[in-house]
Design a protein around this motif. Structure first.
Motif, PDB file in Angstrom:
ATOM      1  N   ALA B 110       0.865  -1.448  -0.065  1.00  0.00           N
ATOM      2  CA  ALA B 110      -0.160  -0.490  -0.044  1.00  0.00           C
ATOM      3  C   ALA B 110       1.089   1.375  -0.175  1.00  0.00           C
ATOM      4  CB  ALA B 110      -0.796   0.109   1.068  1.00  0.00           C
ATOM      5  N   PHE B 111       1.769   1.029   1.155  1.00  0.00           N
ATOM      6  CA  PHE B 111       2.949   2.183   0.982  1.00  0.00           C
ATOM      7  C   PHE B 111       3.707   2.386  -1.067  1.00  0.00           C
ATOM      8  CE2 PHE B 111       7.220   3.137   0.796  1.00  0.00           C
ATOM      9  CZ  PHE B 111       7.616   5.045   1.082  1.00  0.00           C
ATOM     10  N   LEU B 112       3.864   1.683  -0.989  1.00  0.00           N
ATOM     11  CA  LEU B 112       4.990   1.963  -2.547  1.00  0.00           C
ATOM     12  C   LEU B 112       3.700   1.861  -3.043  1.00  0.00           C
ATOM     13  CD1 LEU B 112       7.364  -1.063  -3.323  1.00  0.00           C
ATOM     14  CD2 LEU B 112       7.810   1.772  -3.210  1.00  0.00           C
ATOM     15  N   ARG B 113       2.289   1.885  -3.699  1.00  0.00           N
ATOM     16  CA  ARG B 113       1.605   2.087  -4.627  1.00  0.00           C
ATOM     17  C   ARG B 113       1.189   3.342  -4.416  1.00  0.00           C
ATOM     18  NH1 ARG B 113      -1.815  -1.803  -6.489  1.00  0.00           N
ATOM     19  NH2 ARG B 113      -1.986  -2.754  -4.093  1.00  0.00           N
ATOM     20  N   ALA B 114       0.969   3.961  -2.793  1.00  0.00           N
ATOM     21  CA  ALA B 114       0.816   5.753  -2.644  1.00  0.00           C
ATOM     22  C   ALA B 114       1.742   6.177  -3.122  1.00  0.00           C
ATOM     23  CB  ALA B 114      -0.118   5.857  -1.362  1.00  0.00           C
ATOM     24  N   PHE B 115       2.895   6.127  -3.010  1.00  0.00           N
ATOM     25  CA  PHE B 115       4.285   6.570  -3.014  1.00  0.00           C
ATOM     26  C   PHE B 115       5.027   6.280  -4.791  1.00  0.00           C
ATOM     27  CE2 PHE B 115       8.659   6.830  -4.142  1.00  0.00           C
ATOM     28  CZ  PHE B 115       8.899   7.852  -3.403  1.00  0.00           C
ATOM     29  N   ILE B 116       4.367   4.988  -5.100  1.00  0.00           N
ATOM     30  CA  ILE B 116       4.849   5.361  -6.669  1.00  0.00           C
ATOM     31  C   ILE B 116       3.239   6.698  -7.508  1.00  0.00           C
ATOM     32  CG2 ILE B 116       4.525   4.241  -9.244  1.00  0.00           C
ATOM     33  CD1 ILE B 116       5.487   2.193  -7.228  1.00  0.00           C
ATOM     34  N   LEU B 156      17.681   8.137   1.396  1.00  0.00           N
ATOM     35  CA  LEU B 156      18.492   7.130   1.964  1.00  0.00           C
ATOM     36  C   LEU B 156      18.106   7.348   3.195  1.00  0.00           C
ATOM     37  CD1 LEU B 156      21.167   6.603   0.455  1.00  0.00           C
ATOM     38  CD2 LEU B 156      20.169   4.821   0.011  1.00  0.00           C
ATOM     39  N   GLU B 157      18.264   7.941   4.045  1.00  0.00           N
ATOM     40  CA  GLU B 157      18.343   8.081   5.482  1.00  0.00           C
ATOM     41  C   GLU B 157      16.641   7.177   5.980  1.00  0.00           C
ATOM     42  OE1 GLU B 157      18.664   9.814   9.853  1.00  0.00           O
ATOM     43  OE2 GLU B 157      19.397  11.092   8.180  1.00  0.00           O
ATOM     44  N   ARG B 158      15.613   8.251   5.161  1.00  0.00           N
ATOM     45  CA  ARG B 158      14.633   8.011   5.361  1.00  0.00           C
ATOM     46  C   ARG B 158      14.157   6.644   5.052  1.00  0.00           C
ATOM     47  NH1 ARG B 158      10.410   9.638   8.793  1.00  0.00           N
ATOM     48  NH2 ARG B 158       8.528   8.698   8.071  1.00  0.00           N
ATOM     49  N   VAL B 159      14.712   6.225   3.778  1.00  0.00           N
ATOM     50  CA  VAL B 159      13.837   4.942   2.731  1.00  0.00           C
ATOM     51  C   VAL B 159      15.238   4.171   3.743  1.00  0.00           C
ATOM     52  CG1 VAL B 159      14.377   3.314   0.724  1.00  0.00           C
ATOM     53  CG2 VAL B 159      13.943   5.643   0.441  1.00  0.00           C
ATOM     54  N   THR B 160      15.656   4.139   4.116  1.00  0.00           N
ATOM     55  CA  THR B 160      16.483   2.757   5.101  1.00  0.00           C
ATOM     56  C   THR B 160      15.227   2.584   6.379  1.00  0.00           C
ATOM     57  OG1 THR B 160      18.438   3.982   4.314  1.00  0.00           O
ATOM     58  CG2 THR B 160      17.888   2.269   6.690  1.00  0.00           C
ATOM     59  N   ALA B 161      14.865   3.752   7.477  1.00  0.00           N
ATOM     60  CA  ALA B 161      13.921   3.148   8.128  1.00  0.00           C
ATOM     61  C   ALA B 161      12.579   2.912   7.287  1.00  0.00           C
ATOM     62  CB  ALA B 161      13.864   4.846   8.639  1.00  0.00           C
ATOM     63  N   ILE B 162      12.178   3.614   6.634  1.00  0.00           N
ATOM     64  CA  ILE B 162      11.067   2.881   6.075  1.00  0.00           C
ATOM     65  C   ILE B 162      11.190   1.057   5.704  1.00  0.00           C
ATOM     66  CG2 ILE B 162       9.272   2.841   4.449  1.00  0.00           C
ATOM     67  CD1 ILE B 162       9.405   5.571   4.254  1.00  0.00           C
ATOM     68  N   THR B 163      12.085   0.979   4.584  1.00  0.00           N
ATOM     69  CA  THR B 163      12.244  -0.019   4.523  1.00  0.00           C
ATOM     70  C   THR B 163      12.043  -1.094   6.077  1.00  0.00           C
ATOM     71  OG1 THR B 163      14.252   0.291   2.737  1.00  0.00           O
ATOM     72  CG2 THR B 163      13.914  -1.275   3.569  1.00  0.00           C
ATOM     73  N   GLU B 164      13.683  -0.720   6.843  1.00  0.00           N
ATOM     74  CA  GLU B 164      13.677  -1.645   7.891  1.00  0.00           C
ATOM     75  C   GLU B 164      12.460  -1.843   9.209  1.00  0.00           C
ATOM     76  OE1 GLU B 164      17.316  -0.463   9.355  1.00  0.00           O
ATOM     77  OE2 GLU B 164      18.368  -1.425   7.933  1.00  0.00           O
ATOM     78  N   HIS B 165      11.090  -0.612   7.999  1.00  0.00           N
ATOM     79  CA  HIS B 165      10.178  -0.986   9.398  1.00  0.00           C
ATOM     80  C   HIS B 165       9.115  -2.431   9.195  1.00  0.00           C
ATOM     81  CE1 HIS B 165       6.465   0.150  10.801  1.00  0.00           C
ATOM     82  NE2 HIS B 165       5.568   0.467  10.029  1.00  0.00           N
ATOM     83  N   PHE B 166       9.769  -2.303   6.909  1.00  0.00           N
ATOM     84  CA  PHE B 166       8.890  -2.981   6.614  1.00  0.00           C
ATOM     85  C   PHE B 166       9.497  -4.493   7.045  1.00  0.00           C
ATOM     86  CE2 PHE B 166       5.626   0.714   5.032  1.00  0.00           C
ATOM     87  CZ  PHE B 166       4.809  -0.287   5.030  1.00  0.00           C
ATOM     88  N   LYS B 167      10.295  -4.254   6.781  1.00  0.00           N
ATOM     89  CA  LYS B 167      11.544  -5.781   7.733  1.00  0.00           C
ATOM     90  C   LYS B 167      11.313  -6.454   8.207  1.00  0.00           C
ATOM     91  CE  LYS B 167      16.177  -6.102   6.763  1.00  0.00           C
ATOM     92  NZ  LYS B 167      17.754  -5.453   5.556  1.00  0.00           N
ATOM     93  N   ILE B 180      18.136  -4.121  -1.191  1.00  0.00           N
ATOM     94  CA  ILE B 180      16.419  -3.840  -0.966  1.00  0.00           C
ATOM     95  C   ILE B 180      15.877  -2.273  -2.088  1.00  0.00           C
ATOM     96  CG2 ILE B 180      14.590  -4.082  -0.293  1.00  0.00           C
ATOM     97  CD1 ILE B 180      15.045  -5.779   1.766  1.00  0.00           C
ATOM     98  N   ILE B 181      16.718  -1.499  -1.547  1.00  0.00           N
ATOM     99  CA  ILE B 181      16.680  -0.050  -1.789  1.00  0.00           C
ATOM    100  C   ILE B 181      16.616  -0.459  -2.974  1.00  0.00           C
ATOM    101  CG2 ILE B 181      16.618   2.404  -1.367  1.00  0.00           C
ATOM    102  CD1 ILE B 181      17.242   1.837   1.117  1.00  0.00           C
ATOM    103  N   ARG B 182      18.000  -0.400  -3.279  1.00  0.00           N
ATOM    104  CA  ARG B 182      18.436   0.614  -4.751  1.00  0.00           C
ATOM    105  C   ARG B 182      17.251  -1.105  -5.977  1.00  0.00           C
ATOM    106  NH1 ARG B 182      22.711  -1.720  -4.318  1.00  0.00           N
ATOM    107  NH2 ARG B 182      23.052  -3.338  -5.018  1.00  0.00           N
TER     108      ARG B 182
END
Lengths: 230, 230, 230, 230
Positions: B110-116, B156-167, B180-182
């Motif tokens: 859902a996050f990615l969808r909204a983001f895109i 990057l910092e922010r995206v890392t946080a988000i990614t790890e949140h979902f991880k 993963i981010i890349r």
DNA sequence: CATGAATGAGAATTCATTCAT
DNA sequence: TATGAATGAATTCTCATTCAT
């Protein structure tokens, strides 16, 4: 590994065949240094902002000498990016006798791995020229035309064939081919760009990274806890 | 040294620009038409190849008028790309009070969808400016610096946080976050580039395409028949 | 003489009417000095051998200033010779209402006398520009075209009418008009060329010389003892 | 001073050229094709606008080869127009032993007729070179000097003698010789110019035209009804 | 505020001429 | 003798920037 090296050799042959482009035939030392200087400066400042006098100076020749070899500054640009543009897509321009895909790879994964490594090597060796090419495509109609007509279409056609080959073998899911291609190519180019452009100084372990990418591509990054959506 | 003081000037200007985010405050009609004309022409021909006189003409003002508002041609460029650069990363610069990720999405998907969708909309609206920005980042040290120090790092910092949140929530597999981010970002940008730049005239069904991308990202494109490798 | 001065006045009016060409409207002092310098230098060295930097220097302006007024060096040339070219033939471009020749001269001789004096005056005042014009007509296709299509044809048509007018009145012998015209024009131009170009420093008595020419033209130079030929 | 020595060099070369009249002695095929190409191109574009490289190309020789035969581009020009200049006046440079005019013509008319035909033939054969000569005389001081000192004066002197010869015989009226000459020469040149330059494509009947000119010259174009003036 | 004429530094390009081969 | 690569000064033209009005 034996297998790998044999495979590697096959791939190299398979690729080099089409690289017989131009051959940098009989260039004088001056011409070579002009080209080298031009690549350097075009890459650093962009085509428009580069001056022929600066190129001449860096090449150690008189400004007039440039124009003996290349009628105009734009000719110089094209003579640099043109051949590289062709060599960029060399691996895609393979013969495809009587409808049979001449594809010497056992698996899609093996194919992609070889492909990524090969193009990474190529991009590394032609880094600056590729940068120039990408920068100038939007502004040079002739490049744009050549890119879209020759490069893009040829590559797309070929990649489509490859993708459907592996789809038929069941290695790739049934999904719209263009989307699959876009997804695959994005992943590959994303790696190349990060690797060479954004973070060139980082200490990369290419083999490992490529394995990760391949794994992501084939199996996704969804974890066990992911919500069943739709 | 001259260069230093010039650079100093650039930086000062630049900082002022950044503060003007979203502002467009107190711009005269002339200034607005200058900016519009500049965007158009910078985007069409590139910064170096654009001439201030052409901009003035298209904007319907005198040549000198441009220089009332912008000390130099480069100032004009920065005043265009600066704010947009900041707004590009706006979604990433969210408050993150007391260590808790303020993430109003149930699932990664859902996050990615909204983001895109959100960034697609933004890119569509700021297409030309983003083109200018991408073209000029390699050649304008000040842009490059700002991009890598502020934009890239913050994101990057922010995206890392988000990614790890979902991880942590198990929605993303355990794999190196940068990779993963890349992978994710490549897929998204790959779509945006194809959608807006390479094939803008195609009749896109964004929702469907985004669903495909998300599916690919999460579950991969590997089919049932794929060889067990490794 | 009264008659002469009245006639003279009529002629002047008759001629000036058509000279309302351009009018050198609102030229800045810089533009004027550029034109003056250009005339001087084009006339001295020829168009190709003249350099814009030399013109700028002589005009006392920056080289760039020339190109604000004239897009190219050739434009500068054309803007100089163009109007003069038109004014050269002004006397021939008279209205000729309802088939009646508007010819305010009693005799062919009077007409020719007035004409020669008038064009001599004109040539003297526009000497350098005419020189440039003559020099450049062979090399500038646009000039050549204009000259042959507009100038030559118009003048020929008009002169033919005049000649036949006087032929009908019996003042000119019955002979092929083109040959008569050629003969007349040659005599006139021959005088102008000698007078202004070949021997400008000689102390000329124009009135006397013109009388001689007219006498030669009308009665020939054959003496009493000439052999009866054929 | 440099200029003087350069001028000195010009003059020396020039004199050598003059001595080579009619010679074309020991010219290699290359040299001949250089000359031919140069005539063509000088005639088409003018001396200044012609480039040695274009000449070399048209001649089928290397650029450097031109400079083996002719020290400078100007030397090449002079070597072309020099001899022709001299040959132009050949008919006037006849021996004139012991004050007696060696004039093998019975009548002035016969003389003029022969003369016009002869020079028409010459002009036709040397059309392009004469064009170059006329174009360049105003801009090449050395040509101008030679023309006025050697050509013009010699011809004038000779023509004066001829004219007075026929004046004494009563075939030409008593009038100032210079005016008679000017009149005669103008008529002849006027015909040549029209015939070869202005309307070369017209289908000329030279004999008839020349008869007309001669008739005009000797008897004038005045008709029976001409007003008795003065 | 706005203009636009003027600038002059520099851009791409040309070209006569030289010289090593 | 002939070549043609190389030169570099000169040429036409562009353009960001200034400044008097």
């Amino acid at each position: 590994m034996k297998k790998d090296s044999a495979e590697q050799h096959e791939i190299e042959q398979w690729m080099e065949e089409l690289l017989a482009i131009g051959g940098d035939k009989q260039m004088t030392p001056k011409q070579i240094s002009i080209l080298e200087a031009a690549v350097e400066i075009f890459s650093d400042k962009g085509f428009s902002a580069a001056s022929t006098s600066e190129i001449a100076q860096k090449a150690g020749v008189a400004e007039g000498t440039i124009f003996r070899y290349y009628k105009t500054k734009k000719d110089l640009l094209l003579s640099i990016v043109g051949p590289t543009m062709s060599r960029m897509i060399a691996p895609f321009v393979m013969r495809n006798f009587n409808g049979v895909l001449d594809m010497p790879f056992e698996s899609y994964e093996a194919f992609l791995r070889a492909f990524i490594l090969n193009r990474l090597e190529f991009a590394r060796n032609n880094f600056k020229i590729i940068r120039i090419l990408i920068q100038e495509i939007p502004f040079q109609p002739i490049l744009r035309k050549h890119f879209s007509e020759n490069i893009l279409n040829q590559v797309l056609e070929r990649v489509t064939a490859i993708t459907e080959h592996f789809k038929a073998k069941g290695e790739i899911i049934e999904a719209p081919t263009p989307a699959i291609i876009r997804f695959t190519v994005s992943s590959v180019i994303g790696y190349l760009v990060t690797r060479l452009l954004l973070m060139p100084e980082k200490d990369w372990n290419d083999e490992e990274e490529i394995n990760l990418i391949l794994s992501f591509m084939l199996h996704g990054i969804g974890g066990p806890g992911q919500q069943a959506e739709q």
